[in-house]
Scaffold this motif. Structure first.
Motif, PDB file in Angstrom:
ATOM      1  N   HIS A 102       0.821  -1.211   0.000  1.00 14.93           N
ATOM      2  CA  HIS A 102       0.000   0.000   0.000  1.00 14.93           C
ATOM      3  C   HIS A 102       0.857   1.263   0.000  1.00 14.93           C
ATOM      4  CE1 HIS A 102      -3.388  -2.675   0.929  1.00 14.93           C
ATOM      5  NE2 HIS A 102      -4.166  -1.671   0.576  1.00 14.93           N
ATOM      6  N   LEU A 103       1.982   1.247   0.664  1.00 14.54           N
ATOM      7  CA  LEU A 103       2.874   2.403   0.619  1.00 14.54           C
ATOM      8  C   LEU A 103       3.387   2.632  -0.801  1.00 14.54           C
ATOM      9  CD1 LEU A 103       4.858   1.890   3.938  1.00 14.54           C
ATOM     10  CD2 LEU A 103       3.361   3.827   3.398  1.00 14.54           C
ATOM     11  N   LYS A 104       3.704   1.561  -1.502  1.00 14.27           N
ATOM     12  CA  LYS A 104       4.140   1.697  -2.900  1.00 14.27           C
ATOM     13  C   LYS A 104       3.001   2.214  -3.770  1.00 14.27           C
ATOM     14  CE  LYS A 104       7.603  -1.947  -2.443  1.00 14.27           C
ATOM     15  NZ  LYS A 104       7.971  -3.362  -2.779  1.00 14.27           N
ATOM     16  N   ALA A 105       1.790   1.733  -3.507  1.00  8.84           N
ATOM     17  CA  ALA A 105       0.633   2.226  -4.257  1.00  8.84           C
ATOM     18  C   ALA A 105       0.392   3.703  -3.983  1.00  8.84           C
ATOM     19  CB  ALA A 105      -0.602   1.407  -3.895  1.00  8.84           C
ATOM     20  N   ALA A 106       0.623   4.118  -2.734  1.00  9.27           N
ATOM     21  CA  ALA A 106       0.443   5.523  -2.384  1.00  9.27           C
ATOM     22  C   ALA A 106       1.383   6.415  -3.176  1.00  9.27           C
ATOM     23  CB  ALA A 106       0.661   5.714  -0.885  1.00  9.27           C
ATOM     24  N   GLY A 110       0.179   9.244  -5.777  1.00  6.89           N
ATOM     25  CA  GLY A 110       0.492  10.612  -5.382  1.00  6.89           C
ATOM     26  C   GLY A 110      -0.116  11.044  -4.066  1.00  6.89           C
ATOM     27  N   ALA A 111      -0.302  10.111  -3.138  1.00  5.00           N
ATOM     28  CA  ALA A 111      -0.899  10.444  -1.846  1.00  5.00           C
ATOM     29  C   ALA A 111       0.051  11.270  -0.987  1.00  5.00           C
ATOM     30  CB  ALA A 111      -1.288   9.167  -1.108  1.00  5.00           C
ATOM     31  N   SER A 112      -0.514  12.171  -0.206  1.00  4.70           N
ATOM     32  CA  SER A 112       0.293  12.963   0.730  1.00  4.70           C
ATOM     33  C   SER A 112       0.506  12.239   2.049  1.00  4.70           C
ATOM     34  CB  SER A 112      -0.387  14.307   1.003  1.00  4.70           C
ATOM     35  OG  SER A 112      -0.459  15.082  -0.157  1.00  4.70           O
ATOM     36  N   THR A 113      -0.492  11.472   2.493  1.00  7.01           N
ATOM     37  CA  THR A 113      -0.414  10.771   3.770  1.00  7.01           C
ATOM     38  C   THR A 113      -1.036   9.392   3.633  1.00  7.01           C
ATOM     39  OG1 THR A 113      -2.540  11.629   4.589  1.00  7.01           O
ATOM     40  CG2 THR A 113      -0.576  12.955   5.055  1.00  7.01           C
ATOM     41  N   VAL A 114      -0.606   8.480   4.515  1.00 13.01           N
ATOM     42  CA  VAL A 114      -1.125   7.113   4.523  1.00 13.01           C
ATOM     43  C   VAL A 114      -1.437   6.737   5.964  1.00 13.01           C
ATOM     44  CG1 VAL A 114      -0.695   4.708   3.916  1.00 13.01           C
ATOM     45  CG2 VAL A 114       0.332   6.523   2.543  1.00 13.01           C
ATOM     46  N   ARG A 115      -2.664   6.267   6.171  1.00 12.01           N
ATOM     47  CA  ARG A 115      -3.062   5.789   7.497  1.00 12.01           C
ATOM     48  C   ARG A 115      -2.896   4.284   7.577  1.00 12.01           C
ATOM     49  NH1 ARG A 115      -7.180   2.182   8.556  1.00 12.01           N
ATOM     50  NH2 ARG A 115      -9.015   3.501   8.324  1.00 12.01           N
ATOM     51  N   ILE A 116      -2.005   3.845   8.471  1.00 10.35           N
ATOM     52  CA  ILE A 116      -1.815   2.426   8.781  1.00 10.35           C
ATOM     53  C   ILE A 116      -1.955   2.290  10.291  1.00 10.35           C
ATOM     54  CG2 ILE A 116      -0.202   0.479   8.784  1.00 10.35           C
ATOM     55  CD1 ILE A 116       1.010   1.639   6.227  1.00 10.35           C
ATOM     56  N   ASP A 117      -2.921   1.515  10.726  1.00 10.92           N
ATOM     57  CA  ASP A 117      -3.258   1.463  12.142  1.00 10.92           C
ATOM     58  C   ASP A 117      -2.252   0.664  12.968  1.00 10.92           C
ATOM     59  OD1 ASP A 117      -5.589   3.057  12.425  1.00 10.92           O
ATOM     60  OD2 ASP A 117      -6.767   1.503  11.436  1.00 10.92           O
ATOM     61  N   THR A 118      -2.362   0.842  14.276  1.00 10.93           N
ATOM     62  CA  THR A 118      -1.434   0.178  15.197  1.00 10.93           C
ATOM     63  C   THR A 118      -1.743  -1.299  15.390  1.00 10.93           C
ATOM     64  OG1 THR A 118      -2.842   0.741  17.096  1.00 10.93           O
ATOM     65  CG2 THR A 118      -1.076   2.285  16.533  1.00 10.93           C
ATOM     66  N   VAL A 152       3.209   9.057   7.282  1.00 12.95           N
ATOM     67  CA  VAL A 152       2.507   7.809   7.574  1.00 12.95           C
ATOM     68  C   VAL A 152       2.278   7.691   9.074  1.00 12.95           C
ATOM     69  CG1 VAL A 152       4.669   6.479   7.717  1.00 12.95           C
ATOM     70  CG2 VAL A 152       2.513   5.296   7.203  1.00 12.95           C
ATOM     71  N   GLY A 153       1.188   7.056   9.447  1.00 14.32           N
ATOM     72  CA  GLY A 153       0.914   6.840  10.857  1.00 14.32           C
ATOM     73  C   GLY A 153      -0.507   6.357  11.064  1.00 14.32           C
ATOM     74  N   PRO A 154      -0.897   6.156  12.309  1.00 14.24           N
ATOM     75  CA  PRO A 154      -2.200   5.569  12.633  1.00 14.24           C
ATOM     76  C   PRO A 154      -3.305   6.609  12.763  1.00 14.24           C
ATOM     77  CG  PRO A 154      -0.953   5.841  14.634  1.00 14.24           C
ATOM     78  CD  PRO A 154      -0.062   6.327  13.517  1.00 14.24           C
ATOM     79  N   GLU A 155      -4.501   6.100  12.835  1.00 12.16           N
ATOM     80  CA  GLU A 155      -5.683   6.872  13.219  1.00 12.16           C
ATOM     81  C   GLU A 155      -6.067   6.434  14.631  1.00 12.16           C
ATOM     82  OE1 GLU A 155     -10.247   7.705  11.543  1.00 12.16           O
ATOM     83  OE2 GLU A 155      -8.898   6.341  10.484  1.00 12.16           O
TER      84      GLU A 155
END
Length: 273
Positions: A102-106, A110-118, A152-155
């Motif tokens: 998903h980070l590669k897809a981002a 062209g995503a600015s931020t990616v939410r990946i939960d804890t 990148v970081g959690p919600e």
């Protein structure tokens, strides 16, 4: 105004086969006249659990083309089934692989931020083992994010991430400028009144739901975040019923716009500044 609509808001239309990712982009751009979107990864993946598998590169490139054609800024991708911690090492490995995909897809999108939960669903605090692993993994993701101009970081979404003190502890331990928090306003299991302010220094994106749009203190929350240095987008995430989704989201958009207007500094405050 810097407003967006979280892709999950249209989940029920997706489930009924009445919308796909391209319909979502069209809706945000031309029905609501916004210039930004934040995708939910289920919109660009096969909905086969336990792991959402992203579409292939050619399909993702079509999504990127659609974003560019509509001049839409992708402010965030909210990623499910890629959280960091699971007590089973084999599952952790698969989650890690999914997160990297998903980070590669981002980057491609062209995503600015990616939410990946804890992870740590159902817990109120991180165990020492989980905490050390989560910190190390976010540092790994931050290296990738920084190299590609993202954060990148959690919600505040599950387990200890719903406890402000645990989120602050995590952010301080990761200690990386590419780390941040998707702040879902007001969604806390503890310290509900102070939670948003405690986490505000790390906020890279925000979500309003129906409850927070309907609160009288929403303008004060916006001003607090701005004073903490927040310069990002204000997004709606509302699990709208399919039959009334367009109307309900339009009403919430109007509410957020009103709150943003009320949060502007007064002439007297501008003069004092």
């Amino acid at each position: 105004m810097s407003i967006s609509i979280g892709g999950y808001s249209f989940n029920n239309l997706f489930l009924e086969g009445k919308m796909d990712v391209f319909g979502y982009l069209e809706t945000v751009r031309y029905r609501y006249h916004l210039n930004a979107v934040d995708l939910w990864n289920a919109q660009i993946a096969e909905r086969t659990l336990p792991f959402l598998q992203l579409y292939g590169e050619s399909a993702l490139r079509k999504v990127k083309e659609a974003l560019d054609e509509r001049e839409l800024h992708l402010v965030n991708i909210a990623v499910d089934t890629a959280h960091v911690w699971d007590p089973d090492p084999e599952v952790r490995g698969r989650l890690h692989e999914n997160a990297l995909a998903h980070l590669k897809a981002a980057v491609l999108l062209g995503a600015s931020t990616v939410r990946i939960d804890t992870g740590c669903q159902g817990e109120s605090a991180f165990s020492d083992e989980a905490f050390d692993f989560i910190v190390g993994t976010y540092r790994e993701y931050c290296r990738f994010a920084e190299a590609h101009g993202m954060r990148v970081g959690p919600e505040n979404h599950m387990g200890p991430s719903l406890v402000p003190a645990e989120m602050v502890r995590l952010a301080q331990a990761v200690d990386d400028p590419a780390f941040g928090v998707l702040l879902h306003l007001g969604r806390w299991n503890e310290q509900a009144e102070q939670g948003d302010a405690l986490v505000a220094p790390w906020a890279f994106h925000t979500h309003f739901d129906r409850k927070t749009v309907g609160t009288s203190d929403a303008p004060a929350r916006i001003r607090m975040l701005r004073e903490a240095g927040y310069e990002g987008y204000w997004a709606i995430e509302h699990n709208a019923p399919a039959e009334s989704a367009y109307t309900e989201i339009e009403l919430l958009l109007a509410g957020v716009k009103q709150h943003l207007h009320e949060a502007q500094p007064t002439d007297e405050e501008r003069a004092d500044a």
